[in-house]
Design an enzyme around this catalytic site. Structure first.
Site, mmCIF file in Angstrom:
data_model
loop_
_atom_site.group_PDB
_atom_site.id
_atom_site.type_symbol
_atom_site.label_atom_id
_atom_site.label_comp_id
_atom_site.label_asym_id
_atom_site.label_seq_id
_atom_site.Cartn_x
_atom_site.Cartn_y
_atom_site.Cartn_z
ATOM 1 N N HIS A 17 0.836 -1.196 0.000
ATOM 2 C CA HIS A 17 0.000 0.000 0.000
ATOM 3 C C HIS A 17 0.877 1.255 0.000
ATOM 4 O O HIS A 17 0.555 2.266 0.639
ATOM 5 C CB HIS A 17 -0.929 -0.032 1.220
ATOM 6 C CG HIS A 17 -2.252 0.643 1.056
ATOM 7 N ND1 HIS A 17 -3.454 -0.034 1.100
ATOM 8 C CD2 HIS A 17 -2.579 1.947 0.864
ATOM 9 C CE1 HIS A 17 -4.454 0.827 0.956
ATOM 10 N NE2 HIS A 17 -3.954 2.032 0.802
ATOM 11 N N ARG A 38 1.806 2.555 3.471
ATOM 12 C CA ARG A 38 0.801 3.336 4.205
ATOM 13 C C ARG A 38 -0.035 2.516 5.165
ATOM 14 O O ARG A 38 -0.888 3.067 5.851
ATOM 15 C CB ARG A 38 -0.132 4.036 3.206
ATOM 16 C CG ARG A 38 0.564 5.087 2.390
ATOM 17 C CD ARG A 38 -0.244 5.489 1.174
ATOM 18 N NE ARG A 38 -1.389 6.318 1.440
ATOM 19 C CZ ARG A 38 -1.355 7.647 1.557
ATOM 20 N NH1 ARG A 38 -0.213 8.285 1.485
ATOM 21 N NH2 ARG A 38 -2.466 8.336 1.756
HETATM 22 C C1 LIG Z 1 -2.223 9.143 -1.598
HETATM 23 C C2 LIG Z 1 -2.446 7.677 -1.764
HETATM 24 C C3 LIG Z 1 -3.743 7.177 -1.727
HETATM 25 C C4 LIG Z 1 -3.950 5.810 -1.896
HETATM 26 N N1 LIG Z 1 -5.230 5.353 -1.902
HETATM 27 C C5 LIG Z 1 -5.444 4.035 -2.092
HETATM 28 C C6 LIG Z 1 -6.769 3.518 -2.132
HETATM 29 O O1 LIG Z 1 -7.738 4.269 -1.988
HETATM 30 N N2 LIG Z 1 -6.934 2.197 -2.312
HETATM 31 C C7 LIG Z 1 -5.857 1.342 -2.455
HETATM 32 O O2 LIG Z 1 -6.040 0.129 -2.613
HETATM 33 N N3 LIG Z 1 -4.593 1.810 -2.430
HETATM 34 C C8 LIG Z 1 -4.376 3.117 -2.259
HETATM 35 N N4 LIG Z 1 -3.085 3.580 -2.247
HETATM 36 C C9 LIG Z 1 -1.974 2.655 -2.476
HETATM 37 C C10 LIG Z 1 -1.613 2.581 -3.969
HETATM 38 O O3 LIG Z 1 -2.596 1.875 -4.680
HETATM 39 C C11 LIG Z 1 -0.283 1.856 -4.217
HETATM 40 O O4 LIG Z 1 -0.307 0.607 -3.568
HETATM 41 C C12 LIG Z 1 0.946 2.637 -3.766
HETATM 42 O O5 LIG Z 1 0.760 4.029 -3.929
HETATM 43 C C13 LIG Z 1 2.142 2.190 -4.578
HETATM 44 O O6 LIG Z 1 3.285 2.833 -4.149
HETATM 45 P P1 LIG Z 1 3.942 4.119 -4.882
HETATM 46 O O7 LIG Z 1 3.130 5.267 -4.455
HETATM 47 O O8 LIG Z 1 5.321 4.101 -4.335
HETATM 48 O O9 LIG Z 1 3.901 3.878 -6.387
HETATM 49 C C14 LIG Z 1 -2.855 4.944 -2.066
HETATM 50 C C15 LIG Z 1 -1.566 5.462 -2.106
HETATM 51 C C16 LIG Z 1 -1.349 6.807 -1.961
HETATM 52 C C17 LIG Z 1 0.053 7.331 -2.015
HETATM 53 O O1 LIG Z 2 -4.950 6.896 1.704
HETATM 54 C C1 LIG Z 2 -4.931 5.678 1.469
HETATM 55 O O2 LIG Z 2 -3.871 5.055 1.356
HETATM 56 C C2 LIG Z 2 -6.168 4.936 1.286
HETATM 57 O O3 LIG Z 2 -6.057 3.779 0.956
HETATM 58 C C3 LIG Z 2 -7.539 5.497 1.468
HETATM 59 C C4 LIG Z 2 -8.550 4.679 1.938
HETATM 60 C C5 LIG Z 2 -9.810 5.175 2.132
HETATM 61 C C6 LIG Z 2 -10.095 6.492 1.853
HETATM 62 C C7 LIG Z 2 -9.095 7.283 1.360
HETATM 63 C C8 LIG Z 2 -7.824 6.805 1.156
#
Ligand SMILES: Cc1cc2nc3c(=O)[nH]c(=O)nc-3n(C[C@H](O)[C@H](O)[C@H](O)COP(=O)(O)O)c2cc1C
Ligand SMILES: O=C(O)C(=O)c1ccccc1
Length: 351
Positions: free
Chosen positions: A244, A247
């Site tokens: 993720h 995160r």
């Molecule tokens: C700001 C942000 C929001 C994200 N929101 C989601 C999300 O809503 N659902 C999800 O499955 N992954 C979410 N991710 C994870 C991304 O899908 C992905 O796994 C990750 O950003 C990959 O790493 P990178 O940013 O180094 O390319 C989010 C990542 C970031 C940075």
């Molecule tokens: O911020 C995120 O990484 C993310 O996965 C997310 C999940 C729910 C609402 C907004 C962002």
């Protein structure tokens, strides 16, 4: 002020940091807790060396792949990231135009600030990222919306039994979208529902999901090889090795380090995708050489969007495409599908 030349993804990162509201910049940049995994995702690639082959008489490289039934022009897709309208007023619609122009797949986030119907209308190959909601009837209605909009696969995020702890957001008290922005896929009879996480979901719910949709279901957020085996046994169409973007659980391994064991466990039965830390064409080659079919980019897309809307996202995608092609040429490979682990010198003891 002179406009700096944006030559690489890092340049877009620096430019985006200048443009974004600092609170939103921290939301996009941040990781969980001490951000150990966030940093590792990138540095683990740097510890892998390339051992190129020479005099192989190869044609210009073929970058095309079949991505779980969606043919793409390159093995790079757009991982789902939330809240694109924080980066640019056109939000996910602009991102989708760039994905369409690049000829690749965009994974639309459930937490999109533009409705999935409008995202799909931009003409990109689209998959829909889903967080199962405790209200399964509502979850089913969201799935039907995504399917009706033309999404070709569901990407179930499985690494989020609870929200990750983002201390940058906590410091800023950033827990809510500004006025006027909403999670447009969460609308239900005039209300916008909050996205919920739950630790109670299990493999049983994957069976439920498959019973309410004909779309292929891809699991995003697999790190343990035993979970990869369970994914295959439960009929997942693919897995995405991902932490993720650092995160969720901090101190998980870099996604590239988790990849080989997952590839071994899956044994070619379904495609293995990866995201996390892809910033250069060489990173793409390393992931493919270790068995990934394609890689996703998360933050680089947001940086492009912040800098110049859809044009910025296009620029980021074309930089990565050009770097990938250049790397393949220098490595002596004529196709992304030819890549093998023999191209890599791995750091001792790490893999
Ligand atoms: C700001 C942000 C929001 C994200 N929101 C989601 C999300 O809503 N659902 C999800 O499955 N992954 C979410 N991710 C994870 C991304 O899908 C992905 O796994 C990750 O950003 C990959 O790493 P990178 O940013 O180094 O390319 C989010 C990542 C970031 C940075
Ligand atoms: O911020 C995120 O990484 C993310 O996965 C997310 C999940 C729910 C609402 C907004 C962002």
């Amino acid at each position: 002020m002179t406009v700096p030349k944006l030559l690489n993804v890092r340049d877009f990162q620096a430019a985006a940091a200048q443009i974004l509201d600092p609170v939103h910049a921290d939301y996009f940049a941040g990781g969980a807790r001490d951000e150990i995994t966030l940093a590792e995702n990138e540095t683990a690639f740097d510890r892998i060396s390339l051992l190129p082959r020479v005099l192989r008489g190869r044609p210009a490289p073929d970058l095309t792949v079949d991505l779980v039934g969606s043919p793409t022009s390159m093995p790079i897709f757009l991982s789902p990231t939330a809240f694109h309208r924080l980066a640019h007023p056109e939000g996910e619609a602009a991102t989708a135009r760039a994905a369409a122009a690049a000829g690749t797949v965009m994974i639309a986030a459930m937490a999109s600030t533009v409705a999935v119907e409008e995202v799909a209308a931009q003409g990109t190959a689209l998959w829909f990222q889903l967080y199962l909601q405790p209200d399964l009837a509502f979850t089913e209605s969201v799935i039907q919306r995504a399917a009706a909009a033309g999404c070709r696969a569901l990407v179930l995020t499985v690494d989020s039994a609870v929200f990750g702890s983002h201390e940058r957001d906590n410091r800023h008290d950033f827990h809510q979208l500004p006025d006027g922005l909403h999670c447009e896929n969460m609308r239900d009879a005039g209300e916008v529902r909050p996205i919920q996480m739950s630790p109670e979901f299990s493999w049983k719910h994957l069976r439920w999901l498959q019973s309410v949709t004909d779309l292929p279901v891809i699991l995003k957020g697999i790190l343990h090889p035993d979970d990869a085996i369970l994914a295959v046994e439960h009929g997942a169409a693919a897995v995405i090795v991902s932490n993720h973007g650092g995160r969720q659980l901090d101190t998980t391994p870099a996604s590239i380090r988790a990849l080989p064991a997952v590839v071994r466990a899956v044994g070619g039965r379904i495609p293995v995708l990866l995201d996390g830390g892809i910033r250069r064409g060489t990173d793409v080659v390393k992931a493919l050489a270790l068995g990934a079919t394609a890689v996703g980019v998360g933050r680089p897309v947001v940086w492009g969007l912040a800098v110049d809307g859809g044009k910025g996202v296009s620029a980021v995608l074309e930089i990565l495409r050009a770097e990938l092609e250049h790397t393949l040429l220098l490595c002596g490979y004529g196709s992304v599908r030819e890549l093998v682990a023999g191209l890599l010198l791995l750091p001792p003891g790490e893999y």
